[in-house]
Design a protein around this motif. Structure first.
Motif, PDB file in Angstrom:
ATOM      1  N   THR A 120       0.837  -1.201   0.000  1.00 55.61           N
ATOM      2  CA  THR A 120       0.000   0.000   0.000  1.00 55.61           C
ATOM      3  C   THR A 120       0.873   1.251   0.000  1.00 55.61           C
ATOM      4  O   THR A 120       0.617   2.208  -0.744  1.00 55.61           O
ATOM      5  N   ARG A 121       1.917   1.251   0.821  1.00 51.78           N
ATOM      6  CA  ARG A 121       2.827   2.394   0.884  1.00 51.78           C
ATOM      7  C   ARG A 121       3.494   2.633  -0.469  1.00 51.78           C
ATOM      8  O   ARG A 121       3.596   3.785  -0.939  1.00 51.78           O
ATOM      9  N   GLU A 122       3.951   1.567  -1.100  1.00 47.95           N
ATOM     10  CA  GLU A 122       4.614   1.691  -2.401  1.00 47.95           C
ATOM     11  C   GLU A 122       3.680   2.304  -3.433  1.00 47.95           C
ATOM     12  O   GLU A 122       4.047   3.218  -4.182  1.00 47.95           O
ATOM     13  N   LEU A 123       2.437   1.841  -3.481  1.00 48.71           N
ATOM     14  CA  LEU A 123       1.477   2.369  -4.447  1.00 48.71           C
ATOM     15  C   LEU A 123       1.154   3.830  -4.147  1.00 48.71           C
ATOM     16  O   LEU A 123       1.043   4.654  -5.067  1.00 48.71           O
ATOM     17  N   MET A 124       1.015   4.163  -2.878  1.00 44.43           N
ATOM     18  CA  MET A 124       0.738   5.557  -2.511  1.00 44.43           C
ATOM     19  C   MET A 124       1.903   6.472  -2.852  1.00 44.43           C
ATOM     20  O   MET A 124       1.715   7.594  -3.337  1.00 44.43           O
ATOM     21  N   GLN A 125       3.117   6.015  -2.598  1.00 42.17           N
ATOM     22  CA  GLN A 125       4.283   6.830  -2.912  1.00 42.17           C
ATOM     23  C   GLN A 125       4.387   7.103  -4.405  1.00 42.17           C
ATOM     24  O   GLN A 125       4.900   8.157  -4.812  1.00 42.17           O
ATOM     25  N   ARG A 126       3.888   6.190  -5.197  1.00 42.65           N
ATOM     26  CA  ARG A 126       3.883   6.401  -6.644  1.00 42.65           C
ATOM     27  C   ARG A 126       2.697   7.253  -7.099  1.00 42.65           C
ATOM     28  O   ARG A 126       2.571   7.568  -8.281  1.00 42.65           O
ATOM     29  N   GLY A 127       1.811   7.612  -6.165  1.00 36.97           N
ATOM     30  CA  GLY A 127       0.636   8.396  -6.520  1.00 36.97           C
ATOM     31  C   GLY A 127      -0.407   7.593  -7.266  1.00 36.97           C
ATOM     32  O   GLY A 127      -1.248   8.163  -7.988  1.00 36.97           O
ATOM     33  N   SER A 128      -0.408   6.274  -7.081  1.00 37.60           N
ATOM     34  CA  SER A 128      -1.307   5.408  -7.839  1.00 37.60           C
ATOM     35  C   SER A 128      -2.676   5.297  -7.175  1.00 37.60           C
ATOM     36  O   SER A 128      -2.770   4.908  -6.004  1.00 37.60           O
ATOM     37  N   PRO A 129      -3.754   5.594  -7.919  1.00 37.89           N
ATOM     38  CA  PRO A 129      -5.089   5.380  -7.352  1.00 37.89           C
ATOM     39  C   PRO A 129      -5.380   3.913  -7.085  1.00 37.89           C
ATOM     40  O   PRO A 129      -6.309   3.586  -6.348  1.00 37.89           O
ATOM     41  N   ALA A 130      -4.571   3.015  -7.657  1.00 33.35           N
ATOM     42  CA  ALA A 130      -4.777   1.576  -7.465  1.00 33.35           C
ATOM     43  C   ALA A 130      -4.396   1.116  -6.065  1.00 33.35           C
ATOM     44  O   ALA A 130      -4.568  -0.062  -5.743  1.00 33.35           O
ATOM     45  N   TYR A 131      -3.930   2.035  -5.201  1.00 33.76           N
ATOM     46  CA  TYR A 131      -3.601   1.622  -3.837  1.00 33.76           C
ATOM     47  C   TYR A 131      -4.820   1.015  -3.139  1.00 33.76           C
ATOM     48  O   TYR A 131      -4.674   0.170  -2.237  1.00 33.76           O
ATOM     49  N   VAL A 132      -6.026   1.433  -3.529  1.00 31.80           N
ATOM     50  CA  VAL A 132      -7.230   0.922  -2.863  1.00 31.80           C
ATOM     51  C   VAL A 132      -7.348  -0.590  -3.013  1.00 31.80           C
ATOM     52  O   VAL A 132      -7.934  -1.257  -2.155  1.00 31.80           O
ATOM     53  N   TYR A 133      -6.798  -1.130  -4.096  1.00 26.47           N
ATOM     54  CA  TYR A 133      -6.917  -2.567  -4.340  1.00 26.47           C
ATOM     55  C   TYR A 133      -5.912  -3.384  -3.539  1.00 26.47           C
ATOM     56  O   TYR A 133      -5.936  -4.619  -3.590  1.00 26.47           O
ATOM     57  N   SER A 134      -5.033  -2.726  -2.799  1.00 24.46           N
ATOM     58  CA  SER A 134      -4.104  -3.449  -1.920  1.00 24.46           C
ATOM     59  C   SER A 134      -4.669  -3.579  -0.510  1.00 24.46           C
ATOM     60  O   SER A 134      -4.084  -4.271   0.329  1.00 24.46           O
ATOM     61  N   LEU A 135      -5.794  -2.916  -0.237  1.00 21.99           N
ATOM     62  CA  LEU A 135      -6.370  -2.922   1.100  1.00 21.99           C
ATOM     63  C   LEU A 135      -7.180  -4.194   1.347  1.00 21.99           C
ATOM     64  O   LEU A 135      -7.751  -4.776   0.427  1.00 21.99           O
ATOM     65  N   LEU A 136      -7.232  -4.596   2.616  1.00 23.16           N
ATOM     66  CA  LEU A 136      -8.093  -5.694   3.053  1.00 23.16           C
ATOM     67  C   LEU A 136      -9.251  -5.088   3.838  1.00 23.16           C
ATOM     68  O   LEU A 136      -9.198  -3.932   4.268  1.00 23.16           O
ATOM     69  N   LEU A 137     -10.293  -5.861   4.070  1.00 22.91           N
ATOM     70  CA  LEU A 137     -11.483  -5.317   4.710  1.00 22.91           C
ATOM     71  C   LEU A 137     -11.268  -4.938   6.172  1.00 22.91           C
ATOM     72  O   LEU A 137     -12.104  -4.250   6.766  1.00 22.91           O
ATOM     73  N   GLY A 138     -10.154  -5.325   6.750  1.00 23.99           N
ATOM     74  CA  GLY A 138      -9.852  -4.905   8.109  1.00 23.99           C
ATOM     75  C   GLY A 138      -9.245  -3.515   8.198  1.00 23.99           C
ATOM     76  O   GLY A 138      -9.107  -2.976   9.294  1.00 23.99           O
TER      77      GLY A 138
END
Length: 448
Positions: A370-388
């Motif tokens: 999630t951190r890596e995707l956010m650092q890249r500014g990727s909106p796809a970070y949401v798909y790395s999240l789990l329901l917790g």
């Protein structure tokens, strides 16, 4: 992803009624509002077999700011199969005037085969394999925890809070729900689900425009498919459903806020519960509220009863610091008012029955991606999240709607975590509105 429009047909008992298409209905009712003739006289002037001329003439009003005409089309039903849980959440966030349902986590296939591809979601190519491996691990943990909790509930049936004299089938269902509802925090937000929505053409156009303006490839793909289906039923009004600059700019700003907050607060530690409630009873000096609070609620037989002006005029905003995405999926579907979340992982929730230590490695790997995707500014970070994943969540509405939600989400059959969240908000609401204690029914969420 599959999008299917559902065309409504009248039942046999309505066989003698006039037949109109959605856009012809809008045209006829728009003319009705600009005429002193009855509906029969207006329909008599329309060639129901060839309605295009009437439709085109009247729906021109939409292009001059009379968008309300688009709301006269009646409910257009669309089924969205195999969309991610994130897209389902987003559709409900956008479509605040829709009626709809999403598949429960109790009935969805939970394995890697039920994920969109990394390319469909916009996962960067060099992170695709890492993302897929992480999702597979999360599903494996989900299944392991479900099996462990189901065995625990079998060995200790008192944990399940089974009603007295329950039939064996009910006992089995409640036992399985006990395990399913606690293991679900390991489910990826990218998991495919199904959504059914019914709303007017006007609101569909706004929904599709909004989706088409988001930076997520999945949202834009869904926008095109939904538009293609609705063009079959409402071709003229759906020309207002394409991406628009103000929507794109707001989406970009919200993404920047989410990335900034997400990187600052990213954590796998469980956040303690905090709530915020703001009650506003102010009224105009020339129109004060005259109804006692008790009179607004005392005549109800249940939460569906009519409430009075004392609660309908009272504004209530409430928020949690740590709403897990598992609960957000449902609380986000309360349609009234506005809801807001930056959709980040400020913490990670696990119920008391699941120890965190055995899963620390999985959660650290997930947070790192999630951190890596956010650092890249990727909106796809949401798909790395789990329901917790725990995120701040705010909802602003009126007291009558808040009271309905609180009673529903603590009432019989409510999920245990919903009940905890709403009970905490109710406690603060009662502190600010003490006269509500005698009339708002806080449940015990039994049985699950």
């Amino acid at each position: 992803m599959r999008i299917t429009g559902l065309a409504l047909v009248p039942p046999p008992t309505a066989a003698e009624l006039p037949k109109v298409t959605p856009e012809l209905l809008a045209s006829v009712l728009a003319r009705y509002s600009r005429s002193n003739q009855g509906i029969g006289a207006i329909l008599s002037k329309v060639d129901l077999a060839n309605p295009d001329a009437s439709i085109d003439r009247i729906l021109n009003f939409v292009d001059y700011g009379h968008a309300s005409i688009g709301g006269l089309t009646g409910g257009l039903a669309v089924a969205l199969d195999d969309v991610s849980m994130w897209l389902a959440y987003k559709v409900f966030e956008i479509a605040q005037m829709a009626d709809g349902q999403e598949s429960s986590t109790r009935y969805i296939t939970m394995d890697a085969s039920n994920l969109p591809t990394a390319a469909e979601l916009g996962i960067p190519d060099d992170l695709a394999q890492r993302w897929s491996a992480l999702m597979a691990k999360a599903f494996a943990v989900y299944h392991a925890e479900y099996a462990r909790l189901d065995a625990l509930a079998t060995a200790k049936p008192e944990l399940v809070r089974v009603p007295a004299n329950a039939k064996p089938a009910v006992v089995t269902r409640l036992r399985k729900n006990y395990a399913l509802d606690r293991a679900r925090y390991f489910i990826p937000l990218a998991t495919r689900t199904n959504v059914g929505l019914v709303q007017t053409s006007r609101m569909w156009a706004v929904t599709v425009k909004h989706l088409d303006s988001l930076p997520h490839p999945e949202a834009r793909a869904a926008a095109k498919l939904i538009r293609d289906e609705l063009l079959k039923q409402s071709p003229r009004l759906m020309r207002h459903s394409f991406a628009e600059k103000s929507y794109q700019e707001q989406a970009a700003q919200e993404l920047r806020t989410s990335l900034e907050l997400g990187l600052a607060r990213l954590s796998t530690a469980q956040l303690r519960d905090e709530v915020w409630v703001k009650v506003d009873r102010d009224t105009p000096p020339w129109l004060p509220e005259r109804q006692p609070f008790s009179e607004s609620l005392r005549h109800r037989a249940n939460r569906y009863g009519q409430q009075g002006t004392a609660t309908r005029r009272m504004r209530v905003s409430f928020a949690w610091n740590n709403m897990a995405l598992a609960e957000l999926r449902d609380l986000n579907r309360h349609r009234t008012g506005n809801r807001y979340t930056p959709l980040i992982q400020a913490g990670f929730y696990l119920p008391p029955e699941i120890p965190a230590a055995p899963h620390a490695t999985l959660l650290e790997e997930q947070a790192a991606l999630t951190r890596e995707l956010m650092q890249r500014g990727s909106p796809a970070y949401v798909y790395s999240l789990l329901l917790g994943a725990q995120t701040p969540f705010e909802h602003g509405t009126h007291a009558d709607k808040f009271i309905y939600e609180a009673e529903l989400r603590t009432g019989m059959g409510a999920h245990f975590r919903y009940a905890e969240h709403l009970s905490a908000v109710l406690y603060e609401f009662f502190r600010q509105v003490p006269e509500a204690r005698d009339w708002v029914v806080e449940g015990t969420a039994e049985p699950e």
